[in-house]
Design an enzyme around this catalytic site. Structure first.
Site, PDB file in Angstrom:
ATOM      1  N   SER A 268     -13.629 -22.614 -30.483  1.00  0.00           N
ATOM      2  CA  SER A 268     -13.088 -22.402 -31.744  1.00  0.00           C
ATOM      3  C   SER A 268     -13.188 -20.740 -32.111  1.00  0.00           C
ATOM      4  CB  SER A 268     -13.649 -22.970 -32.921  1.00  0.00           C
ATOM      5  OG  SER A 268     -13.535 -22.495 -34.163  1.00  0.00           O
ATOM      6  N   LYS A 274     -18.311 -25.438 -31.923  1.00  0.00           N
ATOM      7  CA  LYS A 274     -17.542 -26.504 -31.542  1.00  0.00           C
ATOM      8  C   LYS A 274     -17.076 -26.694 -30.071  1.00  0.00           C
ATOM      9  CE  LYS A 274     -14.401 -27.864 -33.993  1.00  0.00           C
ATOM     10  NZ  LYS A 274     -12.763 -28.171 -34.547  1.00  0.00           N
ATOM     11  N   ASN A 276     -13.883 -28.311 -28.519  1.00  0.00           N
ATOM     12  CA  ASN A 276     -12.742 -29.262 -28.766  1.00  0.00           C
ATOM     13  C   ASN A 276     -12.215 -29.962 -27.644  1.00  0.00           C
ATOM     14  OD1 ASN A 276     -12.639 -28.235 -31.540  1.00  0.00           O
ATOM     15  ND2 ASN A 276     -11.833 -26.466 -30.995  1.00  0.00           N
ATOM     16  N   ARG A 308      35.217 -35.226 -18.922  1.00  0.00           N
ATOM     17  CA  ARG A 308      34.299 -34.227 -19.073  1.00  0.00           C
ATOM     18  C   ARG A 308      33.858 -33.971 -20.510  1.00  0.00           C
ATOM     19  NH1 ARG A 308      34.398 -28.448 -15.983  1.00  0.00           N
ATOM     20  NH2 ARG A 308      35.236 -29.944 -14.381  1.00  0.00           N
TER      21      ARG A 308
END
Length: 400
Positions: A268, A274, A276, A308
């Site tokens: 973080s 943290k 993650n 087309r």
């Protein structure tokens, strides 16, 4: 390629990049002239490696010129004619139309992406097979609607992931052979029939193009776009399988659960404590956006009109590129996720013990039958894991 809006895009490398698409279009032109030479329509001196005449430095010029014509092919043909000269310039693109070149080049680029995907899926099957074998009887709580439900095993959870990956691989393998496109201006091979003097010979040139590019011979499919939509559906299915794994890992990596974690979590910018589950987050991101891209391919297909399309065809190109690249990126991230996956067996067992009595269903069954309860209420978990492993081994045998 790089993309700050899509972290991890570099994992897809040159797949479906502008440079790859340009090289593929020039390669189609080379193969077509070669086919005309092979059937005796064009002189041998017309044969030319047009792909060697272009490079990534030409992309910007061709991209800007494409706006005037709706595709980059007219500008590419003019560029190649100017650089080739002689008989090669005279016979370049004769009998083709811009849609033939774009479609066949797109298929060539898609083939490269699917080849990469198959390799990632096989790597995932190998890793998951090893994990399921190791943890086939390790205790883990089965949860339904987010709550503890029954005793289960880590092997069953991994077996479920493995089944999803195998399903995705089977869907890829079930795709029809990728076809070349050589219908001419209105999908009737009219110009090629004039060049060869025979409808049969015109079809033979179309088949020769496919053979030269190692694609499947096909009748013109200018406004029949199932080739694209089927491939798109297969790509979306791959993302579904990857996200199932990623969602389970992200959920079980929460500290209050702590049963699974990524080998290397992300940090973080403000909270150094943290770790993650970044790979899981990025994989889930791909799966959240893939269905809309697949739906866009179906919308484009449904908008096909006349011989087309007037917008639907053009909508496919970038959509398919985005979907294919994102799927390849998610596949590579899932392979890394599984390779580094950490499984806390002790925590999983402790969580199951802390969940309390998970045998209410078992008590109801024994009261109904009068039979003595089994010591472990694990049902057919061993057989389920064994069956999935057998399927995985068969897949690996078939793909090696």
């Amino acid at each position: 390629m790089t993309d700050l809006f899509w972290p991890g895009d570099h994992r897809a490398g040159d797949l479906l990049s502008d440079a790859a698409f340009l090289a593929a279009m020039a390669g189609v032109e080379s193969a077509w002239v070669g086919a005309l030479v092979d059937v005796g329509v064009a002189p041998p001196s017309a044969r030319m490696d047009f792909a060697a005449m272009v490079s990534s430095v030409d992309v910007e010029q061709l991209a800007e010129a494409a706006e005037a014509d709706g595709s980059p092919v007219k500008a590419l043909v003019a560029l190649l004619r100017g650089r080739a000269g002689g008989e090669a310039a005279t016979w370049l693109h004769r009998g083709l139309t811009s849609q033939d070149v774009v479609d066949t080049a797109l298929i060539l680029c898609l083939r490269d992406a699917l080849t990469r995907l198959r390799g990632e899926l096989s790597a995932q099957v190998r890793t998951l097979t090893g994990l399921a074998e190791t943890h086939h009887s390790s205790a883990m709580t089965a949860r339904t609607l987010t709550q503890p439900a029954l005793p289960s095993t880590i092997g069953v959870k991994i077996g479920n992931w493995l089944s999803g990956v195998l399903d995705a691989a089977d869907t890829l393998d079930a795709l029809p052979a990728l076809p070349a496109q050589a219908g001419g201006a209105a999908g009737t091979l009219a110009a090629t029939t004039e060049l060869t003097g025979s409808p049969v010979d015109a079809l033979a040139v179309s088949d020769a193009l496919a053979c030269a590019l190692d694609l499947a011979p096909a009748l013109p499919w200018h406004t029949t776009r199932s080739v694209i939509t089927r491939a798109g559906d297969a790509l979306v299915g791959c993302c579904d399988a990857f996200a199932h794994i990623a969602t389970d890992v992200a959920t079980a990596s929460r500290p209050e659960i702590g049963e699974l974690s990524e080998g290397r979590g992300g940090g973080s910018s403000t909270m150094p404590h943290k770790s993650n589950p970044v790979l899981s987050v990025l994989i889930r991101r791909a799966a959240m956006t893939a269905p809309a891209l697949g739906a866009a391919l179906h919308t484009a297909s449904a908008a096909s009109v006349d011989e087309r399309s007037d917008g639907g065809w053009q909508a496919e190109w970038a959509t398919l590129r985005t979907l294919a690249r994102r799927t390849v990126v998610a596949a590579a991230q899932t392979t890394d996720l599984l390779t580094g996956l950490r499984i806390d067996v002790e925590r999983a067992a402790a969580n199951m013990a802390a969940a309390g009595d998970l045998r209410g269903e078992q008590k109801a069954m024994t009261e109904l039958t009068g039979l003595a309860p089994r010591s472990e209420y694990l049902g057919a978990t061993e057989e389920i894991v064994r069956a999935v492993l057998q399927r995985a081994r068969h897949h690996l045998e078939e793909t090696t």
